[in-house]
Design a protein around this motif. Structure first.
Motif, PDB file in Angstrom:
ATOM      1  N   ILE A 186     -17.452  -2.297 -10.327  1.00 53.17           N
ATOM      2  CA  ILE A 186     -18.430  -1.841  -9.901  1.00 53.17           C
ATOM      3  C   ILE A 186     -19.257  -1.825  -8.425  1.00 53.17           C
ATOM      4  O   ILE A 186     -18.753  -2.499  -7.974  1.00 53.17           O
ATOM      5  CB  ILE A 186     -19.993  -2.061 -10.733  1.00 53.17           C
ATOM      6  CG1 ILE A 186     -19.831  -4.128 -10.354  1.00 53.17           C
ATOM      7  CG2 ILE A 186     -19.310  -1.944 -12.172  1.00 53.17           C
ATOM      8  CD1 ILE A 186     -20.689  -4.264 -11.926  1.00 53.17           C
ATOM      9  N   THR A 187     -20.606  -1.263  -8.311  1.00 56.64           N
ATOM     10  CA  THR A 187     -20.990  -0.842  -6.336  1.00 56.64           C
ATOM     11  C   THR A 187     -21.854  -2.363  -6.671  1.00 56.64           C
ATOM     12  O   THR A 187     -22.011  -3.230  -6.999  1.00 56.64           O
ATOM     13  CB  THR A 187     -22.036  -0.149  -6.575  1.00 56.64           C
ATOM     14  OG1 THR A 187     -23.606  -0.492  -7.642  1.00 56.64           O
ATOM     15  CG2 THR A 187     -20.902   1.366  -6.864  1.00 56.64           C
ATOM     16  N   TYR A 188     -22.520  -2.895  -5.311  1.00 55.44           N
ATOM     17  CA  TYR A 188     -22.767  -3.910  -5.069  1.00 55.44           C
ATOM     18  C   TYR A 188     -24.312  -4.456  -6.375  1.00 55.44           C
ATOM     19  O   TYR A 188     -24.669  -4.801  -6.874  1.00 55.44           O
ATOM     20  CB  TYR A 188     -23.615  -4.143  -3.651  1.00 55.44           C
ATOM     21  CG  TYR A 188     -24.496  -5.267  -3.391  1.00 55.44           C
ATOM     22  CD1 TYR A 188     -24.533  -6.437  -3.562  1.00 55.44           C
ATOM     23  CD2 TYR A 188     -25.922  -4.372  -3.210  1.00 55.44           C
ATOM     24  CE1 TYR A 188     -26.108  -6.864  -3.187  1.00 55.44           C
ATOM     25  CE2 TYR A 188     -26.856  -5.344  -2.573  1.00 55.44           C
ATOM     26  CZ  TYR A 188     -27.054  -6.123  -2.701  1.00 55.44           C
ATOM     27  OH  TYR A 188     -27.994  -7.509  -2.518  1.00 55.44           O
ATOM     28  N   LYS A 189     -25.377  -2.855  -5.974  1.00 58.36           N
ATOM     29  CA  LYS A 189     -26.410  -2.758  -6.763  1.00 58.36           C
ATOM     30  C   LYS A 189     -26.004  -2.705  -7.753  1.00 58.36           C
ATOM     31  O   LYS A 189     -27.032  -3.128  -8.543  1.00 58.36           O
ATOM     32  CB  LYS A 189     -27.076  -1.615  -6.121  1.00 58.36           C
ATOM     33  CG  LYS A 189     -27.184  -1.155  -4.951  1.00 58.36           C
ATOM     34  CD  LYS A 189     -28.628  -0.140  -4.533  1.00 58.36           C
ATOM     35  CE  LYS A 189     -28.737   0.112  -3.121  1.00 58.36           C
ATOM     36  NZ  LYS A 189     -29.610   1.596  -3.165  1.00 58.36           N
ATOM     37  N   GLN A 190     -25.264  -2.678  -8.927  1.00 59.32           N
ATOM     38  CA  GLN A 190     -24.590  -2.610  -9.934  1.00 59.32           C
ATOM     39  C   GLN A 190     -24.221  -3.965 -10.070  1.00 59.32           C
ATOM     40  O   GLN A 190     -24.937  -4.878 -11.564  1.00 59.32           O
ATOM     41  CB  GLN A 190     -23.279  -2.061 -10.898  1.00 59.32           C
ATOM     42  CG  GLN A 190     -24.535   0.002 -10.806  1.00 59.32           C
ATOM     43  CD  GLN A 190     -22.736   0.689 -10.580  1.00 59.32           C
ATOM     44  OE1 GLN A 190     -22.003   0.401 -10.777  1.00 59.32           O
ATOM     45  NE2 GLN A 190     -22.808   2.026 -10.870  1.00 59.32           N
TER      46      GLN A 190
ATOM     47  N   TRP B  14     -31.322  -2.809  -7.398  1.00 60.80           N
ATOM     48  CA  TRP B  14     -30.988  -2.581  -8.682  1.00 60.80           C
ATOM     49  C   TRP B  14     -30.378  -1.095  -8.505  1.00 60.80           C
ATOM     50  O   TRP B  14     -30.863  -0.136  -8.286  1.00 60.80           O
ATOM     51  CB  TRP B  14     -31.648  -3.131  -9.531  1.00 60.80           C
ATOM     52  CG  TRP B  14     -32.414  -4.551  -8.933  1.00 60.80           C
ATOM     53  CD1 TRP B  14     -31.341  -5.427  -8.945  1.00 60.80           C
ATOM     54  CD2 TRP B  14     -33.317  -5.224  -9.903  1.00 60.80           C
ATOM     55  NE1 TRP B  14     -31.816  -6.876  -8.820  1.00 60.80           N
ATOM     56  CE2 TRP B  14     -33.358  -6.663  -9.484  1.00 60.80           C
ATOM     57  CE3 TRP B  14     -34.720  -4.565 -10.671  1.00 60.80           C
ATOM     58  CZ2 TRP B  14     -34.006  -7.285 -10.436  1.00 60.80           C
ATOM     59  CZ3 TRP B  14     -35.193  -5.701 -11.294  1.00 60.80           C
ATOM     60  CH2 TRP B  14     -34.943  -6.670 -10.753  1.00 60.80           C
ATOM     61  N   ASP B  15     -28.958  -0.839  -9.430  1.00 62.78           N
ATOM     62  CA  ASP B  15     -28.263   0.086  -9.433  1.00 62.78           C
ATOM     63  C   ASP B  15     -28.510   0.281 -11.210  1.00 62.78           C
ATOM     64  O   ASP B  15     -27.731  -1.198 -12.037  1.00 62.78           O
ATOM     65  CB  ASP B  15     -27.595   0.546  -9.683  1.00 62.78           C
ATOM     66  CG  ASP B  15     -26.754   2.202  -9.812  1.00 62.78           C
ATOM     67  OD1 ASP B  15     -27.478   2.608 -10.451  1.00 62.78           O
ATOM     68  OD2 ASP B  15     -25.917   2.918  -9.631  1.00 62.78           O
ATOM     69  N   TRP B  16     -29.078   0.380 -12.928  1.00 62.44           N
ATOM     70  CA  TRP B  16     -28.868   0.226 -13.574  1.00 62.44           C
ATOM     71  C   TRP B  16     -28.510   1.661 -14.504  1.00 62.44           C
ATOM     72  O   TRP B  16     -27.361   1.219 -15.632  1.00 62.44           O
ATOM     73  CB  TRP B  16     -30.715   0.159 -14.427  1.00 62.44           C
ATOM     74  CG  TRP B  16     -31.119  -0.826 -14.053  1.00 62.44           C
ATOM     75  CD1 TRP B  16     -32.131   0.221 -13.065  1.00 62.44           C
ATOM     76  CD2 TRP B  16     -31.139  -2.049 -14.430  1.00 62.44           C
ATOM     77  NE1 TRP B  16     -32.890  -1.577 -12.559  1.00 62.44           N
ATOM     78  CE2 TRP B  16     -32.540  -3.030 -13.529  1.00 62.44           C
ATOM     79  CE3 TRP B  16     -30.468  -2.824 -15.563  1.00 62.44           C
ATOM     80  CZ2 TRP B  16     -32.557  -4.115 -13.563  1.00 62.44           C
ATOM     81  CZ3 TRP B  16     -31.058  -4.167 -15.646  1.00 62.44           C
ATOM     82  CH2 TRP B  16     -31.749  -4.749 -14.483  1.00 62.44           C
ATOM     83  N   SER B  17     -26.984   2.192 -13.264  1.00 61.81           N
ATOM     84  CA  SER B  17     -26.920   3.413 -14.532  1.00 61.81           C
ATOM     85  C   SER B  17     -25.526   3.329 -14.744  1.00 61.81           C
ATOM     86  O   SER B  17     -24.502   4.014 -15.741  1.00 61.81           O
ATOM     87  CB  SER B  17     -26.548   4.084 -12.930  1.00 61.81           C
ATOM     88  OG  SER B  17     -25.885   3.902 -12.230  1.00 61.81           O
ATOM     89  N   ALA B  18     -24.983   1.910 -14.564  1.00 63.20           N
ATOM     90  CA  ALA B  18     -23.860   1.431 -15.443  1.00 63.20           C
ATOM     91  C   ALA B  18     -23.629   0.772 -16.374  1.00 63.20           C
ATOM     92  O   ALA B  18     -22.621   0.382 -16.878  1.00 63.20           O
ATOM     93  CB  ALA B  18     -22.825   0.706 -13.901  1.00 63.20           C
ATOM     94  N   PHE B  19     -24.867   0.550 -16.796  1.00 59.85           N
ATOM     95  CA  PHE B  19     -24.851  -0.567 -18.386  1.00 59.85           C
ATOM     96  C   PHE B  19     -24.129   0.031 -19.527  1.00 59.85           C
ATOM     97  O   PHE B  19     -23.561  -0.358 -20.503  1.00 59.85           O
ATOM     98  CB  PHE B  19     -25.939  -0.606 -18.382  1.00 59.85           C
ATOM     99  CG  PHE B  19     -26.306  -2.179 -18.152  1.00 59.85           C
ATOM    100  CD1 PHE B  19     -26.046  -3.254 -18.218  1.00 59.85           C
ATOM    101  CD2 PHE B  19     -27.192  -1.544 -16.718  1.00 59.85           C
ATOM    102  CE1 PHE B  19     -26.593  -3.980 -17.799  1.00 59.85           C
ATOM    103  CE2 PHE B  19     -27.451  -3.210 -15.986  1.00 59.85           C
ATOM    104  CZ  PHE B  19     -27.118  -4.553 -16.649  1.00 59.85           C
ATOM    105  N   GLY B  20     -23.120   1.898 -19.600  1.00 53.59           N
ATOM    106  CA  GLY B  20     -22.702   2.483 -20.555  1.00 53.59           C
ATOM    107  C   GLY B  20     -21.101   2.313 -20.280  1.00 53.59           C
ATOM    108  O   GLY B  20     -20.537   2.961 -20.735  1.00 53.59           O
ATOM    109  N   GLN B  21     -21.077   1.516 -18.663  1.00 48.24           N
ATOM    110  CA  GLN B  21     -18.729   1.646 -18.593  1.00 48.24           C
ATOM    111  C   GLN B  21     -19.206  -0.138 -18.803  1.00 48.24           C
ATOM    112  O   GLN B  21     -19.169  -1.454 -18.673  1.00 48.24           O
ATOM    113  CB  GLN B  21     -19.247   1.387 -16.913  1.00 48.24           C
ATOM    114  CG  GLN B  21     -19.745   3.018 -16.398  1.00 48.24           C
ATOM    115  CD  GLN B  21     -19.963   2.717 -14.610  1.00 48.24           C
ATOM    116  OE1 GLN B  21     -18.889   1.981 -14.212  1.00 48.24           O
ATOM    117  NE2 GLN B  21     -20.799   4.495 -14.516  1.00 48.24           N
TER     118      GLN B  21
END
Length: 595
Positions: free
Chosen positions: A149-153, A360-367
């Motif tokens: 994942i990315t750093y922010k994730q 932060w990046d909260w977009s990856a919690f479905g991955q």
């Protein structure tokens, strides 16, 4: 002067501060706590630069949109072939690195204060070595490439993991787990951490450089001068052919092998190196050895502040320019001497975390990849933090007998300490860095006499000072603190005396725990190896005893076999204290006859 210090110690001990921190009850003094906190900080101050260096390899919040030229192009951060990294992206990374330094100091300050106030333990916290590398090179990847994942994730995952960690700490899960771990494994963990400390102190990156890399034996005797060091590079098998494609070019009248255009090259050299000759001829190694000898001499004659004196002596000598062991200036045998000297001259800097705070990046919690990373963080933190924390408590118990309850294996304010551990992870995530943990270097402060939370608070004060005086703190050389790590590692071997080495069921798991911790650079791996071995041996011996008893080949009945197999942790207090003689008989029955 001595009478003034005695008066100060008495005043603090009799004040509300002394009563709150149990200074008198724990047999320490205010000045001892000051010294212990300072030593603890000095032995772990390297984390300010090292953690920032490791985390900056993620690229931090920098993306392809920071590239100039080629903004927005995939892979633009690696630059054009033969021209190096993209200048725009690297400028962003340089800003992120400054933010990482401030975030490391700020999070350690808060965590140390919380540990001292809430748990009253002489333990310092900072971003964990090992888990920060896992965060950087496995979860995120080099400059946000080839990772899960990315750093922010990843920072968002650490934030959620911290709250989960806090929940299992509040509910007592961590305390119950400690009770279930055999005493031999816990003692072995403390011994393994001692060897781990010594191993770190003997290497070049955070030590005196006595041990270096070797292509044949993996490790070898080092201590070679700079012109005899061969840097190490890591390349994958599919890159090897491309790297080896070179062309001979006439460079200033000399034929040199230059990678062909488009070749990825060897990349960045590792901090480790192999010695090609002149071993034990390095001035920095010998200065570190002399500093260690000074610590031993002073400690052997009960000189208070022995470790601190040794560290400061080597540091001041290394700041003198123009000799073979200098840490600053162009003559330094350690690369980057001039850059360190220029940074040292700044003396004062202003803290700044704007680049990484709340990144932060909260977009990856479905991955699935994010949850895999989150679970990995939780598992590593649980074992590393819990194992290290209890090992430090064990070290305290040797200096303050009775600190750990022999039956429940609990120590004062244990739950508070576990919660601080978790809160520190949350604070670190807020500032954009990898999880924090209790540092094994806390053992140096304990050895120096630290017994209360005042030691942790003093270390936190120094971390706060480092927010503004990072150039000075970052100039403490590794060969000044390395000897202290080796010395404390040796002292922690005392924990191994209580292991029943004649009992193979305890000896083998303990041994695996001890050796795997330093050889894998992971407390978690050592604990898992020891527990796994213990469970296998326990079940195997139990099944064997049951079969032998069932076949009538033993004088023991099935009920007796099962009773003797009950681990100590499940014994009641009456069995442990009131029936101690019978308990000792049972322990002796488990051990093989040596006569």
């Amino acid at each position: 002067m001595r009478s003034y210090l005695l008066h100060l110690n008495h005043a603090v001990q009799s004040s509300w501060v002394g009563r709150a921190f149990q200074v008198g009850d724990r047999g320490t003094t205010f000045t001892t706590e000051l010294r212990a906190g300072t030593v603890t900080f000095l032995t772990m101050a390297y984390i300010l630069a090292v953690n920032a260096g490791i985390l900056s390899d993620t690229g931090g919040p920098c993306t392809v949109n920071d590239c100039l030229p080629h903004q927005g192009e995939p892979g633009c951060m690696f630059g054009e072939p033969g021209k190096g990294f993209n200048p725009g992206y690297m400028a962003c990374v340089a800003e992120a690195k400054k933010s990482f330094i401030s975030a490391t100091a700020a999070s350690a300050t808060i965590a140390c204060f919380l540990m001292g106030i809430m748990a009253n333990l002489p333990l310092a916290l900072a971003p964990g070595m090992g888990i920060n590398a896992f965060f950087t090179y496995t979860v995120v990847g080099y400059y946000n490439s080839n990772g899960l994942i990315t750093y922010k994730q990843a920072v968002a995952a650490v934030f959620i993991e911290g709250w989960i960690f806090l929940f299992i700490s509040l509910t007592g899960v961590r305390g119950h787990v400690i009770r279930l771990v055999p005493k031999a494994i816990m003692l072995a963990t403390a011994g393994g951490i001692g060897i781990f400390l010594a191993f770190v102190g003997l290497q070049s990156s955070q030590g005196i450089g006595l041990i270096t890399y070797d292509a044949t034996t993996l490790l070898a005797l080092g201590g070679c001068p700079p012109d005899q060091r061969s840097p190490q590079y890591t390349i994958s098998a599919d890159q090897a052919l491309a790297v080896c494609k070179c062309q001979l070019l006439n460079v200033n009248g000399t034929l040199q092998a230059v990678p062909t255009p488009g070749s990825p090259g060897l990349g960045v050299a590792s901090a480790t190196y192999a010695c090609t000759g002149n071993r034990m001829r390095s001035a920095t190694t010998w200065l570190g050895i002399f500093g260690g000898a000074l610590m031993v001499l002073l400690m052997g004659r009960d000189f208070r502040g022995a470790i601190l004196t040794g560290i400061l002596f080597v540091t001041f000598v290394s700041w003198i320019p123009g000799h073979a062991a200098t840490f600053l200036g162009p003559t330094s045998p350690i690369p980057g001497g001039q850059a360190r000297y220029d940074y040292f001259q700044k003396v004062v800097t202003l803290p700044d975390t704007h680049k990484t705070a709340l990144a932060w990046d909260w977009s990856a919690f479905g991955q699935a990849d994010l949850w895999a990373a989150l679970i990995s963080f939780l598992y590593l933190d649980f074992l590393d933090c819990t194992g290290t924390l209890f090992s430090m408590a064990t070290f305290l118990n040797r200096n303050m007998p009775g600190f750990i309850n022999p039956v429940t294996r609990e120590f004062p304010r244990q739950t508070a300490a576990f919660c601080v551990d978790a809160i520190a992870i949350i604070v670190g995530a807020l500032l954009g860095i990898a999880p924090l943990t209790v540092y094994i270097e806390s053992a140096t402060g304990i050895r120096e006499g630290g017994r209360t939370g005042l030691t942790a608070i003093v270390a936190g004060c120094w971390f706060f000072v480092s927010l503004f005086f990072t150039p000075i703190i970052a100039s403490i050389p590794p060969y000044a603190t390395g000897p202290a790590l080796v010395l404390v590692g040796a002292l922690m071997m005392e924990n191994l005396l209580e292991i029943a080495w004649s009992d193979i069921q305890q000896a083998l798991p303990a041994f695996l725990t001890i050796v795997i911790i330093p050889l894998t650079y992971s407390v978690a791996s050592g604990v898992i190896a020891g527990l796994g071995c213990y469970i296998v041996l326990f079940v195997t011996f139990l099944l064997y005893d049951i079969v032998v008893s069932a076949l009538g080949w033993s004088d023991k009945g099935l009920k007796q076999v099962l009773q003797e197999a009950v681990p100590d942790v499940f014994l009641s207090k009456a069995e442990y204290h009131g029936d101690e003689d019978m308990h000792m008989i049972r322990e002796n029955d488990r051990r093989p006859c040596t006569e």
